[in-house]
Enzyme design. Structure first.
Site, PDB file in Angstrom:
ATOM      1  N   SER A  38       0.809  -1.263   0.095  1.00 51.69           N
ATOM      2  CA  SER A  38       0.011  -0.179   0.104  1.00 51.69           C
ATOM      3  C   SER A  38       1.077   1.229   0.050  1.00 51.69           C
ATOM      4  O   SER A  38       1.902   1.315  -0.876  1.00 51.69           O
ATOM      5  CB  SER A  38      -1.177   0.037   1.256  1.00 51.69           C
ATOM      6  OG  SER A  38      -1.907   0.895   1.049  1.00 51.69           O
ATOM      7  N   ASP A 155      -5.076  -3.892  -2.705  1.00 50.49           N
ATOM      8  CA  ASP A 155      -4.044  -3.935  -1.887  1.00 50.49           C
ATOM      9  C   ASP A 155      -3.812  -5.148  -1.210  1.00 50.49           C
ATOM     10  O   ASP A 155      -4.499  -5.894  -0.438  1.00 50.49           O
ATOM     11  CB  ASP A 155      -5.058  -2.839  -0.703  1.00 50.49           C
ATOM     12  CG  ASP A 155      -3.761  -2.149   0.144  1.00 50.49           C
ATOM     13  OD1 ASP A 155      -3.072  -3.028   0.991  1.00 50.49           O
ATOM     14  OD2 ASP A 155      -4.004  -0.924   0.242  1.00 50.49           O
TER      15      ASP A 155
END
Length: 259
Positions: A38, A155
């Site tokens: 991320s 993610d």
């Protein structure tokens, strides 16, 4: 001795990575490998590409906070993309590195995402750095997934938000990790985006704890009071990273002196 650093996910809180990296650079701590998820993947990718961390800091701080969020509605994700990531990619392109591949980076790098088709971790080890950053930052339910080689990528924090294990697999002798998430946030979510993200971070707590065992030194910047998408507090995140790194520098230096 080879030193790797794992940079965890945490949305805006992940900007604290900049502060940690600044202090490590100041003390000439070598970084031989970077693994990120991320925001950790976004910041780590830029550094691995050879962009100076102070330049990244200056760029982020000079970008008005209102430009850092996208409010467009798109299929499969509430938002098409978080502009804080898009702007970092834009910065990469401004540096003439928009087409750079992971295998050509100055520092070896891994970006973690999750394939929704097979339900497993997908680690980007080669190919487009820009694509890897987009995939690792696509928070499910909030940002649209990335389609790549028959995969639907989101993610990586779902299954591996602090990829210190990848550094051990890569043969690093010493591993540093920057953990910017908290199991209990100090503020109530302000909107649906923060509610979804909070639920997401609670879900990934167990795996994050497991991966901490791979790290020799863990940096935990004090950013738990900052909401995940509060782009007005970016400078505060950077400063928190700097304070935590300065506090842990004696431990890092002692680690590197040991055999």
């Amino acid at each position: 001795m080879k030193v790797g650093i794992a940079l965890g996910g945490g949305a805006v809180r992940g900007i604290a990575h900049i502060g940690v990296l600044k202090v490590l650079k100041k003390h000439q701590i070598p970084i031989d490998f970077i693994a990120g998820t991320s925001m950790g993947g976004a910041i780590g990718g830029l550094v691995a590409a050879g962009i100076d961390v102070e330049e990244i800091e200056e760029f982020v701080l000079s970008t008005p906070s209102y430009r850092l969020m996208d409010i467009g509605i798109r299929k499969r994700g509430i938002l098409a993309g978080n502009k804080i990531y898009a702007i970092l990619i834009q910065f990469l392109e401004q540096k003439g590195l928009g087409d750079i591949k992971i295998e050509d980076l100055k520092i070896p790098f891994r970006a973690v995402s999750v394939d929704l088709i097979k339900g497993n971790v997908f680690v980007m080890k080669e190919g487009s750095l820009v694509l890897a950053i987009r995939a690792t930052t696509s928070v499910p339910g909030i940002f649209s997934p990335v389609h790549y080689q028959g995969k639907v990528l989101v993610d990586g924090g779902i299954l591996n938000n602090l990829p210190a294990d990848l550094l051990r697999e890569a043969g690093m002798d010493k591993i540093l990790a920057v953990d910017v998430e908290r199991e209990h946030d100090e503020q109530e979510p302000r909107n649906i985006f923060e509610t979804v993200y909070r639920s997401f971070t609670i879900m990934m707590t167990v795996q994050r704890r497991v991966n901490l065992k791979y790290a020799d030194v863990v940096f935990r910047p004090e950013v738990g009071h900052i909401l995940a998408f509060d782009t007005s507090r970016i400078r505060e995140c950077i400063e928190a990273g700097e304070r935590e790194a300065q506090r842990k520098i004696p431990e890092v230096l002692s680690l590197l002196e040991s055999k």
